[in-house]
Design a protein around this motif. Structure first.
Motif, PDB file in Angstrom:
ATOM      1  N   MET A   1       0.819  -1.201   0.000  1.00  0.00           N
ATOM      2  CA  MET A   1       0.000   0.000   0.000  1.00  0.00           C
ATOM      3  C   MET A   1       0.862   1.264   0.000  1.00  0.00           C
ATOM      4  SD  MET A   1      -3.224   0.015  -0.139  1.00  0.00           S
ATOM      5  CE  MET A   1      -4.599   1.141   0.057  1.00  0.00           C
ATOM      6  N   VAL A   2       2.010   1.142   0.626  1.00  0.00           N
ATOM      7  CA  VAL A   2       2.855   2.343   0.729  1.00  0.00           C
ATOM      8  C   VAL A   2       3.639   2.530  -0.559  1.00  0.00           C
ATOM      9  CG1 VAL A   2       4.624   3.506   2.064  1.00  0.00           C
ATOM     10  CG2 VAL A   2       3.067   1.913   3.175  1.00  0.00           C
ATOM     11  N   LEU A   3       3.426   3.641  -1.181  1.00  0.00           N
ATOM     12  CA  LEU A   3       4.157   3.909  -2.413  1.00  0.00           C
ATOM     13  C   LEU A   3       5.432   4.672  -2.074  1.00  0.00           C
ATOM     14  CD1 LEU A   3       1.212   4.957  -4.665  1.00  0.00           C
ATOM     15  CD2 LEU A   3       2.288   2.760  -4.534  1.00  0.00           C
ATOM     16  N   ARG A   7       6.546  10.383  -3.818  1.00  0.00           N
ATOM     17  CA  ARG A   7       5.407  10.545  -4.716  1.00  0.00           C
ATOM     18  C   ARG A   7       4.103  10.614  -3.956  1.00  0.00           C
ATOM     19  NH1 ARG A   7       7.518   6.656  -7.955  1.00  0.00           N
ATOM     20  NH2 ARG A   7       8.808   7.503  -9.610  1.00  0.00           N
ATOM     21  N   ASP A  50       9.144   6.887 -14.340  1.00  0.00           N
ATOM     22  CA  ASP A  50       8.151   5.838 -14.147  1.00  0.00           C
ATOM     23  C   ASP A  50       6.843   6.124 -14.884  1.00  0.00           C
ATOM     24  OD1 ASP A  50       9.817   4.355 -12.703  1.00  0.00           O
ATOM     25  OD2 ASP A  50       8.895   4.699 -10.741  1.00  0.00           O
ATOM     26  N   PRO A  52       4.822   6.523 -18.074  1.00  0.00           N
ATOM     27  CA  PRO A  52       4.933   6.329 -19.519  1.00  0.00           C
ATOM     28  C   PRO A  52       4.161   7.399 -20.296  1.00  0.00           C
ATOM     29  CG  PRO A  52       3.416   4.714 -18.577  1.00  0.00           C
ATOM     30  CD  PRO A  52       3.879   5.583 -17.436  1.00  0.00           C
ATOM     31  N   PHE A  53       3.604   8.367 -19.586  1.00  0.00           N
ATOM     32  CA  PHE A  53       2.805   9.406 -20.267  1.00  0.00           C
ATOM     33  C   PHE A  53       2.889  10.699 -19.459  1.00  0.00           C
ATOM     34  CE2 PHE A  53       0.137   6.677 -17.571  1.00  0.00           C
ATOM     35  CZ  PHE A  53      -0.269   7.595 -16.622  1.00  0.00           C
ATOM     36  N   HIS A 240      -8.681   5.994 -13.762  1.00  0.00           N
ATOM     37  CA  HIS A 240      -7.709   5.057 -13.205  1.00  0.00           C
ATOM     38  C   HIS A 240      -6.525   5.812 -12.604  1.00  0.00           C
ATOM     39  CE1 HIS A 240      -4.387   2.036 -13.314  1.00  0.00           C
ATOM     40  NE2 HIS A 240      -5.350   1.306 -12.767  1.00  0.00           N
ATOM     41  N   VAL A 244      -5.145   5.862  -8.757  1.00  0.00           N
ATOM     42  CA  VAL A 244      -3.758   5.528  -8.398  1.00  0.00           C
ATOM     43  C   VAL A 244      -3.158   6.656  -7.564  1.00  0.00           C
ATOM     44  CG1 VAL A 244      -1.432   5.131  -9.317  1.00  0.00           C
ATOM     45  CG2 VAL A 244      -3.393   4.022 -10.382  1.00  0.00           C
ATOM     46  N   VAL A 247      -4.547   6.712  -3.945  1.00  0.00           N
ATOM     47  CA  VAL A 247      -3.934   5.748  -3.032  1.00  0.00           C
ATOM     48  C   VAL A 247      -2.508   6.174  -2.703  1.00  0.00           C
ATOM     49  CG1 VAL A 247      -3.266   3.355  -2.730  1.00  0.00           C
ATOM     50  CG2 VAL A 247      -5.429   3.910  -3.812  1.00  0.00           C
TER      51      VAL A 247
ATOM     52  N   LEU B   1      -4.175  -1.847  -4.425  1.00  0.00           N
ATOM     53  CA  LEU B   1      -2.975  -1.396  -5.121  1.00  0.00           C
ATOM     54  C   LEU B   1      -1.726  -1.824  -4.367  1.00  0.00           C
ATOM     55  CD1 LEU B   1      -3.908   2.256  -6.082  1.00  0.00           C
ATOM     56  CD2 LEU B   1      -3.803   0.314  -7.588  1.00  0.00           C
ATOM     57  N   THR B   2      -0.753  -2.248  -5.103  1.00  0.00           N
ATOM     58  CA  THR B   2       0.497  -2.643  -4.472  1.00  0.00           C
ATOM     59  C   THR B   2       1.472  -1.469  -4.477  1.00  0.00           C
ATOM     60  OG1 THR B   2       1.377  -3.417  -6.541  1.00  0.00           O
ATOM     61  CG2 THR B   2       0.211  -5.029  -5.206  1.00  0.00           C
ATOM     62  N   SER B   3       2.684  -1.739  -4.041  1.00  0.00           N
ATOM     63  CA  SER B   3       3.639  -0.648  -3.873  1.00  0.00           C
ATOM     64  C   SER B   3       4.279  -0.198  -5.184  1.00  0.00           C
ATOM     65  CB  SER B   3       4.716  -1.067  -2.891  1.00  0.00           C
ATOM     66  OG  SER B   3       5.361  -2.206  -3.420  1.00  0.00           O
ATOM     67  N   ASP B   4       4.020  -0.933  -6.237  1.00  0.00           N
ATOM     68  CA  ASP B   4       4.700  -0.607  -7.483  1.00  0.00           C
ATOM     69  C   ASP B   4       3.863   0.332  -8.343  1.00  0.00           C
ATOM     70  OD1 ASP B   4       6.246  -0.467  -9.672  1.00  0.00           O
ATOM     71  OD2 ASP B   4       5.950  -2.550 -10.308  1.00  0.00           O
ATOM     72  N   ILE B   5       4.159   1.606  -8.261  1.00  0.00           N
ATOM     73  CA  ILE B   5       3.355   2.600  -8.981  1.00  0.00           C
ATOM     74  C   ILE B   5       3.523   2.449 -10.488  1.00  0.00           C
ATOM     75  CG2 ILE B   5       5.094   4.462  -8.963  1.00  0.00           C
ATOM     76  CD1 ILE B   5       2.722   6.375  -8.367  1.00  0.00           C
ATOM     77  N   LYS B   6       4.705   1.984 -10.894  1.00  0.00           N
ATOM     78  CA  LYS B   6       5.006   1.872 -12.320  1.00  0.00           C
ATOM     79  C   LYS B   6       4.015   0.954 -13.030  1.00  0.00           C
ATOM     80  CE  LYS B   6       9.143   1.496 -15.161  1.00  0.00           C
ATOM     81  NZ  LYS B   6      10.585   1.245 -15.120  1.00  0.00           N
ATOM     82  N   HIS B   8       1.033   0.212 -12.144  1.00  0.00           N
ATOM     83  CA  HIS B   8      -0.299   0.823 -12.212  1.00  0.00           C
ATOM     84  C   HIS B   8      -0.382   1.823 -13.349  1.00  0.00           C
ATOM     85  CE1 HIS B   8      -1.587  -1.154  -8.678  1.00  0.00           C
ATOM     86  NE2 HIS B   8      -0.641  -0.622  -7.935  1.00  0.00           N
ATOM     87  N   LEU B   9       0.703   2.532 -13.572  1.00  0.00           N
ATOM     88  CA  LEU B   9       0.700   3.529 -14.636  1.00  0.00           C
ATOM     89  C   LEU B   9       0.666   2.852 -16.000  1.00  0.00           C
ATOM     90  CD1 LEU B   9       3.240   5.970 -12.989  1.00  0.00           C
ATOM     91  CD2 LEU B   9       0.776   6.240 -13.144  1.00  0.00           C
ATOM     92  N   ASP B  11      -1.010   0.128 -16.414  1.00  0.00           N
ATOM     93  CA  ASP B  11      -2.438  -0.205 -16.511  1.00  0.00           C
ATOM     94  C   ASP B  11      -3.245   0.984 -17.048  1.00  0.00           C
ATOM     95  OD1 ASP B  11      -2.201  -2.768 -15.623  1.00  0.00           O
ATOM     96  OD2 ASP B  11      -2.706  -2.323 -13.530  1.00  0.00           O
ATOM     97  N   SER B  30      -8.627  -2.363 -14.965  1.00  0.00           N
ATOM     98  CA  SER B  30      -8.011  -1.469 -13.974  1.00  0.00           C
ATOM     99  C   SER B  30      -7.325  -2.220 -12.844  1.00  0.00           C
ATOM    100  CB  SER B  30      -9.064  -0.548 -13.383  1.00  0.00           C
ATOM    101  OG  SER B  30      -9.873  -1.261 -12.449  1.00  0.00           O
ATOM    102  N   LEU B  32      -8.673  -2.785 -10.182  1.00  0.00           N
ATOM    103  CA  LEU B  32      -9.264  -2.257  -8.952  1.00  0.00           C
ATOM    104  C   LEU B  32     -10.693  -2.789  -8.838  1.00  0.00           C
ATOM    105  CD1 LEU B  32      -8.114   1.442  -9.491  1.00  0.00           C
ATOM    106  CD2 LEU B  32      -7.029  -0.242  -8.010  1.00  0.00           C
TER     107      LEU B  32
END
Lengths: 275, 281
Positions: A1-3, A7, A50, A52-53, A240, A244, A247, B1-6, B8-9, B11, B30, B32
């Motif tokens: 959960m922790v990003l 960020r 990180d 892509p857009f 979406h 993101v 969270v 959501l997991t810790s890997d933001i990359k 998700h992006l 997705d 998604s 989610l």
């Protein structure tokens, strides 16, 4: 959960917040609380590998709350309530009115024959409106509309909405000349622990606007050519990204509650000596 | 959501480049919870004509200008969303959720409720449980449950009982399907307060959440004043308008030492004078 920590506050890119107050005075002294708030909008993701857009982000609505800790109390008379200035412009169409009077002078006699005089005015309909003084209401509309609202004895809130733009941009007030409120401290003895003044900016998920997601890869970007902006896929992708970021924005360990507001920024007001 | 933001992006990009424009398909991509995925979404002018939107919630979503021709949806899914005038028929008055009825501070407020009959019937049917068993679990009589199923006005406590029973039974049956979790999260309750002149006033969900916050604040104020009549005593409940009245008194006179414990005391001829001379110095 922790990003990744840096960020976590990506959503805070849409606003910056700072607050300060004059030192707490004993014996019913007033402490002025000032808040500097700036709404921004911008294209994000460009310099973050990180992503892509890139995308545009801004706020449609937000709420600022100032809360003072016991034993401080909000002095209700001191609250900045931001009533928009209204200017009333009175235009007397003198020449037109004079013209009309001259025009009617020879034709009718007022009072002796009501019917004929009414008829005569009706016939000169182009002058009918000139009978009354024309009053125009000109309102100075600020770019950000502010609605203030009390929330108990220790908290006050201001809600922001853009007046003629789609999103919030700029500063809603002059932080120096317009302090938000004054807090009262009713005791003669100075407090043992300095009471805190907390300033928080929140919004709902639906108040965040994300637009124009542009893939960095040119070949991928080409695939989106000719697509309408309101395509359901664009809307779903924006949603979406909002989820993101939401969270990523949550404090570690906080409950995932989609009905609670998103905290965009929180600052403890700093005590600053007066000039 | 997991810790890997990359990931998700990635997705996000996958949704953007999807073949299908079907909202359900896109929600599934998604990763989610599809039910709540579109809550708060900006779906202005989206062409959703003919789509099957069952199992999706559009709470606080903006759907102005969207084409909703021929869509299939769960009743209540559009409650709380922003719609064009021509689509107002997609919304009804049952905007409260089961989780709202379970807000603890509301138990100290004197209120009533009403369920959307088709939703409650559908849920009880889905749980495949007898009326007898269900009413036992909800701690109400079968007559009261029948009233609720027909959409009659019931007491707030009955609504609490029914909400608790639905949660309890679905936990026991281990119903974790997406379909069912959507079904019990959909808005389905209308909250009401009684009028002085008889009949009921509708309480919107927004008002309900305000009443909830008020109830918390007033309990705190009472505790701070050393009131004996707080919290644990659920036999004593205030009407929503009394809460607003208390709130004004407490906030306008934060340091007043007057304790308000019952409306009878408020109606006594002595107290109003005391309030006026309260500590506002």
């Amino acid at each position: 959960m922790v990003l990744i920590n840096n960020r976590r506050r990506l959503l805070s890119e849409v606003a910056s917040l700072d607050a300060w107050h004059s030192p707490i005075k004993t014996g019913a002294g007033k402490t002025q609380v000032s808040v500097e708030l700036t709404f921004k909008e911008g294209r994000l993701g460009g310099d973050d590998e990180d992503f892509p857009f890139t995308f545009k982000m801004a706020l449609k609505r937000a709420t600022l709350s100032v809360s003072v800790e016991e034993p401080l109390l909000i002095d209700r008379r001191s609250i900045a309530r931001n009533v928009p200035e209204a200017l009333i412009e009175q235009t007397k169409i003198r020449s037109l009115r004079e013209k009309m009077q001259a025009n009617m002078g020879g034709k009718t006699t007022f009072g002796t024959d009501g019917l004929s005089s009414n008829f005569s005015i009706g016939a000169n309909s182009s002058f009918a409106g000139a009978n009354a003084e024309e009053t125009k209401l000109v309102q100075m509309v600020p770019p950000i509309l502010v609605v203030s609202e009390p929330y108990g004895a220790q908290e006050y809130r201001w809600t922001f909405e853009p007046s003629f733009t789609a999103t919030l941009l700029g500063q809603p007030w002059d932080p120096v000349s317009e302090p938000r409120l004054a807090a009262r401290y009713d005791f003669a003895e100075p407090p043992k622990i300095c009471p805190e003044v907390e300033v928080t900016l929140t919004c709902k998920l639906s108040d965040v606007m994300i637009e124009d997601i542009q893939p960095k890869d040119p070949s991928v970007r080409d695939r989106l050519k000719g697509r309408y902006s309101y395509d359901a896929r664009n809307s779903a992708a924006q949603q979406h990204l909002k989820q993101v970021l939401r969270v990523a924005n949550l404090e570690p360990g906080s409950m995932d509650n989609r009905f609670s507001g998103l905290v965009l920024a929180t600052v403890m007001s700093a005590s600053e000596p007066e000039d | 959501l997991t810790s890997d933001i990359k990931s998700h992006l990635v997705d996000t990009l996958r949704i953007l480049l999807a073949e299908s424009e079907d909202l359900k398909v896109l929600a599934d991509l998604s990763g989610l919870d599809p039910f709540s995925f579109y809550e708060g979404a900006d779906l202005r002018n989206a062409d959703l004509g003919g789509q099957d939107l069952r199992g999706l919630s559009f709470f606080e979503a903006d759907l102005r200008g969207a084409n909703l021709g021929g869509v299939r949806y769960d009743k209540g899914a559009f409650n709380g969303s922003i719609l064009s005038d021509k689509h107002k028929g997609f919304q009804d008055q049952f905007d409260g959720r089961l989780s709202d009825a379970l807000l603890e501070p509301l138990r100290r407020v004197y209120m009533f409720a009403r369920f959307r009959p088709e939703t409650l019937n559908e849920i009880i049917e889905f749980l495949s449980i007898s009326i007898q068993k269900f009413s036992e679990s909800a701690n109400i009589s079968t007559t009261t449950l029948r009233k609720a199923k027909k959409g009659y006005v019931i007491s707030f406590e009955t609504a609490v009982g029914i909400s608790e029973a639905i949660n309890k039974i679905s936990d026991q049956l281990n119903l974790k399907s997406v379909e069912f979790s959507g079904k019990i999260q959909i808005p389905m309750i209308e909250f009401l307060s009684d009028k002085v002149t008889g009949g009921f006033n509708r309480i919107s969900r927004e008002e309900l959440l305000n009443i909830n916050a008020l109830s918390v604040r007033i309990t705190e104020s009472r505790a701070a004043r050393g009131s004996t009549n707080i919290g644990e005593n659920l036999l004593w409940r205030d009407r929503p308008r009394m809460l607003q009245w208390y709130d004004r008194i407490y906030n306008d006179r934060p340091h007043s030492r007057i304790r308000v414990t019952s409306p009878e005391e408020i109606n006594s001829p002595v107290l109003p004078d005391l309030f006026d001379s309260g500590a506002d110095d």
